[in-house]
Write an enzyme that holds these catalytic residues in place. Sequence first.
Site, PDB file in Angstrom:
ATOM      1  N   GLU A 244       2.066   0.783  -5.849  1.00 24.06           N
ATOM      2  CA  GLU A 244       1.822   1.956  -4.990  1.00 24.06           C
ATOM      3  C   GLU A 244       2.392   1.612  -3.634  1.00 24.06           C
ATOM      4  O   GLU A 244       1.807   0.815  -2.895  1.00 24.06           O
ATOM      5  CB  GLU A 244       0.312   2.219  -4.870  1.00 24.06           C
ATOM      6  CG  GLU A 244      -0.360   2.642  -6.153  1.00 24.06           C
ATOM      7  CD  GLU A 244       0.023   4.048  -6.573  1.00 24.06           C
ATOM      8  OE1 GLU A 244       0.528   4.818  -5.740  1.00 24.06           O
ATOM      9  OE2 GLU A 244      -0.172   4.367  -7.751  1.00 24.06           O
ATOM     10  N   CYS A 278      -0.074   6.451   3.830  1.00 21.13           N
ATOM     11  CA  CYS A 278       1.106   6.393   2.955  1.00 21.13           C
ATOM     12  C   CYS A 278       1.591   7.788   2.606  1.00 21.13           C
ATOM     13  O   CYS A 278       2.789   8.012   2.506  1.00 21.13           O
ATOM     14  CB  CYS A 278       0.783   5.601   1.689  1.00 21.13           C
ATOM     15  SG  CYS A 278      -0.615   6.248   0.784  1.00 21.13           S
TER      16      CYS A 278
HETATM   17  P1  NAD Z   1       2.351  -5.150   2.948  1.00 19.08           P
HETATM   18  O1  NAD Z   1       3.384  -4.921   1.914  1.00 19.08           O
HETATM   19  O2  NAD Z   1       2.722  -5.872   4.176  1.00 19.08           O
HETATM   20  O3  NAD Z   1       1.103  -5.965   2.350  1.00 19.08           O
HETATM   21  C1  NAD Z   1       0.362  -5.462   1.259  1.00 19.08           C
HETATM   22  C2  NAD Z   1      -0.427  -6.602   0.659  1.00 19.08           C
HETATM   23  O4  NAD Z   1       0.486  -7.514   0.042  1.00 19.08           O
HETATM   24  C3  NAD Z   1      -1.245  -7.407   1.646  1.00 19.08           C
HETATM   25  O5  NAD Z   1      -2.469  -7.749   1.065  1.00 19.08           O
HETATM   26  C4  NAD Z   1      -0.394  -8.648   1.854  1.00 19.08           C
HETATM   27  O6  NAD Z   1      -1.112  -9.789   2.246  1.00 19.08           O
HETATM   28  C5  NAD Z   1       0.184  -8.826   0.460  1.00 19.08           C
HETATM   29  N1  NAD Z   1       1.422  -9.601   0.421  1.00 19.08           N
HETATM   30  C6  NAD Z   1       2.338  -9.771   1.397  1.00 19.08           C
HETATM   31  N2  NAD Z   1       3.362 -10.523   0.936  1.00 19.08           N
HETATM   32  C7  NAD Z   1       3.082 -10.839  -0.345  1.00 19.08           C
HETATM   33  C8  NAD Z   1       3.762 -11.583  -1.349  1.00 19.08           C
HETATM   34  N3  NAD Z   1       4.937 -12.162  -1.128  1.00 19.08           N
HETATM   35  N4  NAD Z   1       3.182 -11.682  -2.575  1.00 19.08           N
HETATM   36  C9  NAD Z   1       1.997 -11.069  -2.828  1.00 19.08           C
HETATM   37  N5  NAD Z   1       1.308 -10.374  -1.909  1.00 19.08           N
HETATM   38  C10 NAD Z   1       1.843 -10.247  -0.682  1.00 19.08           C
HETATM   39  O7  NAD Z   1       1.748  -3.718   3.271  1.00 19.08           O
HETATM   40  P2  NAD Z   1       0.670  -3.359   4.392  1.00 19.08           P
HETATM   41  O8  NAD Z   1       1.377  -3.408   5.693  1.00 19.08           O
HETATM   42  O9  NAD Z   1      -0.566  -4.125   4.170  1.00 19.08           O
HETATM   43  O10 NAD Z   1       0.332  -1.847   4.012  1.00 19.08           O
HETATM   44  C11 NAD Z   1       1.077  -0.776   4.467  1.00 19.08           C
HETATM   45  C12 NAD Z   1       1.979  -0.253   3.371  1.00 19.08           C
HETATM   46  O11 NAD Z   1       1.194   0.133   2.242  1.00 19.08           O
HETATM   47  C13 NAD Z   1       2.727   1.003   3.781  1.00 19.08           C
HETATM   48  O12 NAD Z   1       4.036   0.952   3.303  1.00 19.08           O
HETATM   49  C14 NAD Z   1       1.955   2.098   3.091  1.00 19.08           C
HETATM   50  O13 NAD Z   1       2.691   3.265   2.876  1.00 19.08           O
HETATM   51  C15 NAD Z   1       1.573   1.429   1.816  1.00 19.08           C
HETATM   52  N6  NAD Z   1       0.440   2.111   1.188  1.00 19.08           N
HETATM   53  C16 NAD Z   1       0.665   2.791   0.021  1.00 19.08           C
HETATM   54  C17 NAD Z   1      -0.376   3.472  -0.581  1.00 19.08           C
HETATM   55  C18 NAD Z   1      -0.169   4.192  -1.876  1.00 19.08           C
HETATM   56  O14 NAD Z   1      -1.141   4.482  -2.562  1.00 19.08           O
HETATM   57  N7  NAD Z   1       1.055   4.520  -2.278  1.00 19.08           N
HETATM   58  C19 NAD Z   1      -1.643   3.459  -0.004  1.00 19.08           C
HETATM   59  C20 NAD Z   1      -1.832   2.787   1.187  1.00 19.08           C
HETATM   60  C21 NAD Z   1      -0.781   2.100   1.772  1.00 19.08           C
END
Ligand code: NAD
Length: 521
Positions: A244, A278
């Site tokens: 997502e 998002c």
């Molecule tokens: P992010 O991608 O920076 O991090 C998401 C998660 O992944 C965090 O828990 C982070 O610690 C983890 N992570 C980071 N690097 C990783 C790796 N190499 N391996 C495994 N895990 C890792 O995103 P964010 O800044 O926390 O969230 C914002 C983003 O999420 C935005 O793009 C937003 O649109 C999206 N989002 C999507 C939805 C949806 O349902 N489509 C809902 C909410 C947020």
Amino acid sequence: MTGTDEDAGPRPATFTVHSPAGGDPLGEHPVHGPQDVALAVERARTAAAGWAALSAAHRRDHLLRWKRKLASSLDAVAQAIAAETGKPRGDAVLEVILTLEHLDWAARNADRVLRGRRVRGGLLAVNQRATVAHRPLGVIGVIGPWNYPLYTPMGSIGYALAAGNTVVFKPSEHTPGTGVLLAELLASAVPEHAGLLTIVTGAAATGEALARSGVDKVAFTGSPGTARKVMAVCARSLTPLLAECGGKDATIVTVDADLDAAADAVVWGAMSNAGQTCAGVERVYCVREVHALFCRKVVERAEALRVGPVPDADYGPMTTPAQTAVVRRHVDQALAAGARALLGGTASTSNSAPAPASTSVSVSTSGPASGAYVTPVVLVDVPEESAAMTEETFGPVVAINAVASTDEAVQRANASPYALAASVFCHDRRAGAAIAARLRAGAVSVNSVLGFAAVPALPFGGSGESGFGRIHGADGLRAFTAPQSVTVQRFAPPVDLTSFRTPSAARARAVAVARWLHHRR
Ligand code: NAD
């Protein structure tokens, strides 16, 4: 690991979470490494067998107990969300309420959706009783974001548990306290089933360890860039992934739309949660005849918003300092490329000179480790190829471009690499639904924004840069299961096609009958 009695060995390093609003420290959490994660997964696997073996009715009752616990702890949960994200308390309360709706639906509908059902045997298998049932996968690794630290991961956690799995959850490093509280409430509501939800905390390395840990599926929510890294790790063990990711959602405003209602919804969709949604509104395509009037209505509403460290603020600070830089870059580049700011930005309608970086968005910070309050920005004439139109901005910024027709609006809306959600404002509801059907988006709201988020029966998810797979609804329950097909032979077949002893003449007759039937149908 929260929710475990085992000793994970030497005390792990810790990290401190700071308030985005004031910079104050909010809590200290362990940085869980691969060994801690492995222990958490082992614990979840032990619990999974007993949880999957329970009757669907028992699982439902346990999850409803958890739901009631969450409801009675609503203030504490909302407080944890508001403290870690910086969002106003009212928004955090709404997040909890939406989560309760979804948990309730998942708990009550899992049996109906997943229970075995009979299917027709068909011509070649009239002697078979054929059924398909959806079996839990085992242990689900959930990796969550910070913007909706309860509602978003619970779209996976609640549905995965309802489908009979156990969960290891790594919340965002910005909002671990909310995840820890969630697991504590489950453990206290259902003490007889330890290990249903285990929290591991940390940043990217902890998430990577979870993706690598041998869980039966990873449900990831976050940015597309991180999804690619998680997918690469999952590829090594063929661990299935649900992704997502972000959005660049478009709103279409037709010539006959109720402009006041559309402006209200667009301002809320673009600015609430400081634009860190998002499926928030980032692009608007409004037909030229009503563009100027619509923009005036949007600006009127957006400039009335209360922003900053004030009581009753309409939205809070950016949750992370890094996000402010993204917003600033998008606005700067758009203005430099010829966009005009009707609100915020340089506050100038001239497009001859690029804005100085430091003044393009109005930012105030309230602490050294905190995010920043960004006041609303309304842009028009934004070049379609600029970052503000192609990348997720995730800030209180909305770009409203004029289009010649609804057809052009649809074509521009669909031109994005993202495809998460969209909305349409149109007087004629049937015409609105027809426009919705032409949009490349996983969810579309007609005459509202984010209308689908409060309907648990509706699946949610996107395609392209927005990821793949679905949470919520029946599809969201099935996402955490594997279909198992079973045939039970009721009587010997008239011609047994799976025996070497069947005479070839009988086999030929069967083939002739099948040929004749399929030729006719
Ligand atoms: P992010 O991608 O920076 O991090 C998401 C998660 O992944 C965090 O828990 C982070 O610690 C983890 N992570 C980071 N690097 C990783 C790796 N190499 N391996 C495994 N895990 C890792 O995103 P964010 O800044 O926390 O969230 C914002 C983003 O999420 C935005 O793009 C937003 O649109 C999206 N989002 C999507 C939805 C949806 O349902 N489509 C809902 C909410 C947020």
